[in-house]
Design an enzyme around this catalytic site. Sequence first.
Site, PDB file in Angstrom:
ATOM      1  N   SER A   3       0.855  -1.181   0.000  1.00 54.58           N
ATOM      2  CA  SER A   3       0.000   0.000   0.000  1.00 54.58           C
ATOM      3  C   SER A   3       0.890   1.230   0.000  1.00 54.58           C
ATOM      4  CB  SER A   3      -0.880   0.006   1.258  1.00 54.58           C
ATOM      5  OG  SER A   3      -1.517   1.252   1.446  1.00 54.58           O
ATOM      6  N   TYR A  35      -2.628  -0.598  10.473  1.00 58.76           N
ATOM      7  CA  TYR A  35      -2.607  -1.018   9.074  1.00 58.76           C
ATOM      8  C   TYR A  35      -1.346  -0.492   8.391  1.00 58.76           C
ATOM      9  CZ  TYR A  35      -4.223  -1.894   4.319  1.00 58.76           C
ATOM     10  OH  TYR A  35      -4.332  -2.339   3.022  1.00 58.76           O
TER      11      TYR A  35
END
Length: 267
Positions: free
Chosen positions: A130, A143
């Site tokens: 990501s 995250y």
Amino acid sequence: MNKIALVTGASSGIGEATATRLSEAGFKVYGSSRRGAHGPKKGYEMLSLDVTSDASVQAAVAAVVAQEGRIDLLVNNAGFGVAPAAAEESSLEQAQAVFDTNFFGVVRMTRAVLPHMRTRGEGRILHIGSVLGFLPMPYGALYAASKHAIEGYSESLDHELRDWGIRSIVIEPAYTKTPFDANLLQADAKLNAYDKVRNAVTLRVQQAMAGAEGPDVVAATVLLAAQASKPKLRYTAGSLAKRLRLLRSFAPAGLVDAGLRKDLSLA
């Protein structure tokens, strides 16, 4: 001969789009999810696989190798997101659960396929990371931390494996519109002190998701990295991810910091 690909988390979203794109490009694809073949029929075979279970990982990899004799490409996609919340609002147990899937699931899968790839002297492992692997995410610390871990793991691993003809690569999407984002893990220790800012960040993320690119953008990037004769260590997926990578690489740190806080309504 068709190359053999194993894609985790392939029942929907980025995993499904990736498995479909690889299949269309001539790969023989095995997808996986905890539910296995249950649900709508796919254009590729689905296996039951829980990346948090050593036994499940070993069984799934062994099944593909027994059927095909090899695994040429592993796409580590399985994972889950966490709804916006302050780091203090998740228990240690929840933090461990996030890492057990998002990071240690990657480690389990990688360790399971590497002996087979080393024996053959070739292979490619792609990790769906990501932009949060190189950017901070206020109210998304767990995250972001799991994706930062993947970045470090993959680049270190790549240097270790090149002499064996194996490459380790990270794919870095930004906001991506998938069902994944409708089932975010909620913080298990919410505090009233964070309500106002948490709600503001949640609204901003929802607005960004409404205009986000779809999973096909990520799938196309995976195919590019899978087929590249001289692959890079990392590939951004989509226009926003590319802009963010450039900003992080070349813009002054203070400017990035201020822009991030303004975008998330923290300024």
